[in-house]
Each structure stands twice: as structure tokens, then as C-alpha cells.
Write an enzyme that holds these catalytic residues in place. Sequence first.
Site, PDB file in Angstrom:
ATOM      1  N   ASP A  72      -4.062  -0.154  -5.516  1.00  0.00           N
ATOM      2  CA  ASP A  72      -4.548  -1.086  -5.435  1.00  0.00           C
ATOM      3  C   ASP A  72      -4.244  -1.429  -6.745  1.00  0.00           C
ATOM      4  O   ASP A  72      -4.107  -3.082  -7.682  1.00  0.00           O
ATOM      5  CB  ASP A  72      -5.959  -1.160  -4.872  1.00  0.00           C
ATOM      6  CG  ASP A  72      -6.110  -1.724  -3.763  1.00  0.00           C
ATOM      7  OD1 ASP A  72      -5.371  -2.068  -3.056  1.00  0.00           O
ATOM      8  OD2 ASP A  72      -7.301  -0.845  -3.688  1.00  0.00           O
ATOM      9  N   ASP A 106      -3.180  -3.072   3.832  1.00  0.00           N
ATOM     10  CA  ASP A 106      -3.292  -3.899   2.826  1.00  0.00           C
ATOM     11  C   ASP A 106      -2.268  -3.723   1.648  1.00  0.00           C
ATOM     12  O   ASP A 106      -1.714  -3.791   0.903  1.00  0.00           O
ATOM     13  CB  ASP A 106      -4.411  -3.819   2.203  1.00  0.00           C
ATOM     14  CG  ASP A 106      -5.512  -3.464   3.570  1.00  0.00           C
ATOM     15  OD1 ASP A 106      -5.777  -2.850   4.028  1.00  0.00           O
ATOM     16  OD2 ASP A 106      -6.657  -3.764   3.198  1.00  0.00           O
TER      17      ASP A 106
HETATM   18  N1  GLY Z   1      -7.524  -4.534   0.504  1.00  0.00           N
HETATM   19  C1  GLY Z   1      -9.362  -3.819   0.697  1.00  0.00           C
HETATM   20  C2  GLY Z   1      -9.932  -5.599   1.691  1.00  0.00           C
HETATM   21  O1  GLY Z   1      -8.604  -6.138   2.415  1.00  0.00           O
HETATM   22  O2  GLY Z   1     -10.836  -5.333   2.280  1.00  0.00           O
END
Ligand code: GLY
Length: 396
Positions: free
Chosen positions: A112, A177
Amino acid sequence: MKLLCTLSIAILLFSCMATSETKTQTDRQIEFSEKQLSLLLKDAEAANNIPRTLTADGEMHWIHKNFDWTEGFYPGSSWYLYELTKDEKWRMAAEKFQAIFENQKLRLTNHDLGFVFNCSYGNGYRLTGNEAFKEVMITAGNSLITRFNPNVGCIKSWDVDKGWQSTRGWKYPVIIDNMMNLELLFELSKLTGDDKYKNVAIAHANTTMKHHFRPDNSSYHVIDYDPETGAVRNRNTAQGYAHESSWARGQAWGIYGYTLCYRYTKDPAYLAMAEKIANYILNYEGTPEDGIPYWDYNAPNIPNEPRDASAAAVTASALIELDGYSKTSYRAGIDKIMNSLASPAYTAKLGENKHFVLMHSVGSIPHNNEIDVPLNYADYYYLEALVRYKELENRK
Ligand code: GLY
């Protein structure tokens, strides 16, 4: 004297009416967001911490000391307010709160870093040109690309040696994501002239395009790969209702991700992918009339299921950008979502909602976490959508 007084009151009233009449809904939402987030800033200053969401009992969930994938969004929202208002208060807030997690740029155990550092330092560099911010982005990007495995052609999303991710039998999980982390990499190749970042981003986007999508253009949440051969081992979910269901925020990350890939590469395959996802989202028959999706398109108890305003905010922001590239006009869909988010059904009242802007988002229902709450990333993408919508309206 009396006549003069009446005349001045009339002029004052007229000018007030004229100002409020010429203000668009977007202007009013920006003004409201600034007021509401000024209250949140006071709370954050007092706690010297970054707000994420609310706990189940309605208290503020401050970001703890460890890495948190949402920590870049709060300074990122301050950067957007700085862009919108030019008020130095927001620049100072952004710089102060992004400094809290700067040392995470060296983290090798999470994908992330793109979310975290591009939304904070990335916006900061875009708006100020501060070279120190660029250096932080480069370090974070160098950490992120260590997670790329050429056998798979993807950046690994989650490590599987501990936590709940270790209980699923995955070897190399990649989540939809992760498309969002590519923006940092594309941006770094632009800023440094070094293609190594964008080569990783392109490989990741191409592999994801091949394996993450169903024939109807909805996406799986998690694809688990064999790290030696690159073969798909499992098609699963983590935050959606079921492996074969369509998690709402996952669709939003997909449309945003492929739109940004097109922004940097002009590869028509990415534009086509973004358009197909837009088509899925906008034409899904089960979505309510206001255009704000349920947390999963296939959630079992629709219509008695929470909506996810965060998915709508991410989608709106992506659609506004996509509208500028595509031959298809997305204006009706954009207007619908932006009008709904601006309505009292989703925008909080001043001083309420623990000073977040939007209500009614969902973090993760399968983890029984953050259900029907405000989220710092819903506000971040909503502010981004307001910036983009204002530009769109000004172009007309
Ligand atoms: N990237 C984690 C979410 O969208 O909850």
C-alpha cells in the site's frame, strides 16, 4: 438618513442573494468540506494523530503507531483543501501529518505504499515542487517494486506469514486494490526518467487485466498466484460477500486503476478496460436510483444492506477523468453520484459525523469492521472528485 439605511440594506440583501445564486453545488460542497475538516483538524491537532474512521461505539479511530494503509489520505485531503483554498493552514497541516509516517517509506512488507505516499507526498510535490517530497516518493517506490515477482508479473499485495492472511492457504495474493499503487510508479518514471517503475506498473496492469476480471467485467477481489510458475491458484474474496460476488469498492479501484494507466500510457487497452468497468458499474440493475452502490453488488439481503459511499466517491473521481478520455459521455452517471453524495443523505451536518464529510461507507463486512461509518478515504476521493468536477464544470 432613513432612506440611505433602507437602500444599503437592499443592496446588501441583493448582493447576498446574487452570491448564493451564482454558487454551484460544487462550490457549496467545497465550502462545507473546508468548514467541517477545519473542525477535524482541531481534533487531529489535539490528538496529534491521523483520523481514520469511527469505532463500533462511535468514537474516533485514530491511526495507531504501526503502518496503516489509510494514513496518507488525511494529509492528502489537506493537500486538496490547500489546492482549493490556497490557505497556508492546509499546507502546514498536510506537511505535519504526512511527516508522522515518513519512515514507512522503507517498509518492504506491504503493497500500500502507493496509496500512502502518492496521496500525501505525491500531492504535496505536485502542488509545491518541494524536492524533499520527491525523494520520499522515490524511496517509497523503490520499496514497493521489491514486491514485484517477474514469474507472476505482479506486485504481491499481502504477505502470508502472519495475520488473517496466513489462514487462507494463499501463496501470492494480489488484490484489485493494488491497481491504485501503480499511480506512484507511473509518476516516478515521469519524474525521474527511469522506466523501471513504469515497467513494473505496466506488467502488473496487464497481468491483472488477464486474470482479475469475469466475462461481465466485474472483478475478483483476490487472485492467488503460484510464485514459481505464475499460474492462478485461487480466485477468492477477502472483503466481498463471496468469492464469486462483486465487491463494490473493488469495482471502484478497478475503474480508477485502469483510467490512471491510460493517463500515463495512452494504451487503448487500458481505456477499453476502464470503459468496460464503467459500463458494469453504471448499468448494474440492482444499484439503487441514487447511484450509490451497496457494499457488494451481490450482497445477500439487498435492499437491507449498507451502502458504500467510499466506492461511489472513488468511482465518481475516476469517471470524471475517464469522461475526458472516452468517446462515451459519463456525465449523467457522474452528475447522479455527485448529486447524491452532496445530498443530506450522505453529506454530514456541520459539526456532526465526528467532523468527517461523508457518511455511510463500509470498510470490511466479512471482518465485521467499519460498517456504515465515515472513512478518511471516502472524504479524500470525494474532495478529489470535487476538484475534478469543478474543472469539468469550468470547461463547459
Ligand atoms: N484497500 C483496502 C480497501 O479498499 O478496503
